[in-house]
Design a protein around this motif. Structure first.
Motif, mmCIF file in Angstrom:
data_model
loop_
_atom_site.group_PDB
_atom_site.id
_atom_site.type_symbol
_atom_site.label_atom_id
_atom_site.label_comp_id
_atom_site.label_asym_id
_atom_site.label_seq_id
_atom_site.Cartn_x
_atom_site.Cartn_y
_atom_site.Cartn_z
ATOM 1 N N LEU A 17 0.827 -1.202 0.000
ATOM 2 C CA LEU A 17 0.000 0.000 0.000
ATOM 3 C C LEU A 17 0.866 1.257 0.000
ATOM 4 O O LEU A 17 0.574 2.224 -0.713
ATOM 5 C CB LEU A 17 -0.951 -0.005 1.199
ATOM 6 C CG LEU A 17 -2.013 1.086 1.213
ATOM 7 C CD1 LEU A 17 -2.887 1.018 -0.037
ATOM 8 C CD2 LEU A 17 -2.865 0.988 2.456
ATOM 9 N N GLU A 18 1.942 1.234 0.746
ATOM 10 C CA GLU A 18 2.847 2.395 0.787
ATOM 11 C C GLU A 18 3.464 2.657 -0.583
ATOM 12 O O GLU A 18 3.527 3.795 -1.038
ATOM 13 C CB GLU A 18 3.939 2.162 1.838
ATOM 14 C CG GLU A 18 4.843 3.355 2.077
ATOM 15 C CD GLU A 18 6.029 3.414 1.122
ATOM 16 O OE1 GLU A 18 6.504 4.536 0.847
ATOM 17 O OE2 GLU A 18 6.470 2.356 0.648
ATOM 18 N N THR A 21 0.610 3.996 -2.979
ATOM 19 C CA THR A 21 0.149 5.353 -2.654
ATOM 20 C C THR A 21 1.257 6.387 -2.881
ATOM 21 O O THR A 21 0.956 7.538 -3.180
ATOM 22 C CB THR A 21 -0.374 5.454 -1.206
ATOM 23 O OG1 THR A 21 0.617 4.994 -0.295
ATOM 24 C CG2 THR A 21 -1.647 4.646 -1.048
ATOM 25 N N ARG A 22 2.497 5.979 -2.773
ATOM 26 C CA ARG A 22 3.601 6.901 -3.088
ATOM 27 C C ARG A 22 3.526 7.321 -4.555
ATOM 28 O O ARG A 22 3.785 8.480 -4.904
ATOM 29 C CB ARG A 22 4.954 6.270 -2.785
ATOM 30 C CG ARG A 22 6.105 7.255 -2.952
ATOM 31 C CD ARG A 22 7.499 6.733 -2.615
ATOM 32 N NE ARG A 22 7.538 5.574 -1.764
ATOM 33 C CZ ARG A 22 8.010 4.374 -2.154
ATOM 34 N NH1 ARG A 22 8.459 4.198 -3.379
ATOM 35 N NH2 ARG A 22 8.040 3.364 -1.314
ATOM 36 N N SER A 25 1.043 10.171 -4.993
ATOM 37 C CA SER A 25 1.215 11.322 -4.103
ATOM 38 C C SER A 25 1.515 12.617 -4.849
ATOM 39 O O SER A 25 2.329 13.410 -4.416
ATOM 40 C CB SER A 25 2.314 11.033 -3.078
ATOM 41 O OG SER A 25 3.559 10.874 -3.739
ATOM 42 N N ILE A 31 -6.954 10.305 -3.215
ATOM 43 C CA ILE A 31 -7.443 8.964 -2.925
ATOM 44 C C ILE A 31 -8.750 9.111 -2.163
ATOM 45 O O ILE A 31 -8.789 9.709 -1.089
ATOM 46 C CB ILE A 31 -6.413 8.161 -2.108
ATOM 47 C CG1 ILE A 31 -5.118 8.005 -2.903
ATOM 48 C CG2 ILE A 31 -6.974 6.795 -1.724
ATOM 49 C CD1 ILE A 31 -3.966 7.403 -2.119
ATOM 50 N N VAL A 34 -10.233 3.192 -0.126
ATOM 51 C CA VAL A 34 -9.339 2.043 -0.238
ATOM 52 C C VAL A 34 -10.009 0.860 0.437
ATOM 53 O O VAL A 34 -10.565 0.992 1.531
ATOM 54 C CB VAL A 34 -7.971 2.304 0.453
ATOM 55 C CG1 VAL A 34 -7.091 1.069 0.401
ATOM 56 C CG2 VAL A 34 -7.261 3.490 -0.168
ATOM 57 N N MET A 47 -8.542 0.766 -5.029
ATOM 58 C CA MET A 47 -8.446 2.179 -4.649
ATOM 59 C C MET A 47 -9.256 3.008 -5.634
ATOM 60 O O MET A 47 -9.083 2.874 -6.845
ATOM 61 C CB MET A 47 -6.998 2.664 -4.675
ATOM 62 C CG MET A 47 -6.147 2.131 -3.569
ATOM 63 S SD MET A 47 -4.536 2.940 -3.484
ATOM 64 C CE MET A 47 -3.700 2.115 -4.812
ATOM 65 N N VAL A 49 -9.676 6.621 -6.960
ATOM 66 C CA VAL A 49 -8.917 7.872 -6.959
ATOM 67 C C VAL A 49 -9.559 8.875 -7.908
ATOM 68 O O VAL A 49 -10.277 8.509 -8.838
ATOM 69 C CB VAL A 49 -7.428 7.642 -7.348
ATOM 70 C CG1 VAL A 49 -6.748 6.702 -6.374
ATOM 71 C CG2 VAL A 49 -7.294 7.124 -8.759
#
Length: 96
Positions: A17-18, A21-22, A25, A31, A34, A47, A49
């Motif tokens: 997830l990190e 989502t990076r 960003s 977002i 989720v 997700m 968005v």
């Protein structure tokens, strides 16, 4: 503004997830939702968005659509590369 559902499936591991989502960003992506589940160490992640949070002023609707597609292409490409590195299958579905 356009909505896009991003779906990722594959083996679960820390940091997925990190990493995804990076990629999202940027100032122009928001977002909205989720959801995820893991069954037998297999991840299903979705997700929702929104692209185009900063719309161009004075542009026609057709110009905005072309600009929007050009603007989000690098972000989607980055998501695909990140997903591939993590062993994920990523799909995109526009929401109308």
């Amino acid at each position: 503004m356009s909505l896009l559902l991003i779906q990722a499936t594959g083996p679960d591991q820390p940091g997925i997830l990190e990493a995804l989502t990076r990629c999202l960003s940027t100032d122009n992506v928001r977002i909205l939702d989720v959801g995820q589940s893991v069954i037998h160490r297999t991840l299903a992640l979705g997700m929702l968005v929104e692209f185009g949070c900063r719309e161009a002023q004075g542009a026609s609707k057709d110009d905005s659509k072309a600009d929007e597609n050009t603007e989000r292409a690098p972000t989607l490409k980055e998501l695909l590369f990140a997903g591939h590195a993590l062993g994920l299958n990523i799909t995109f579905s526009p929401i109308t």
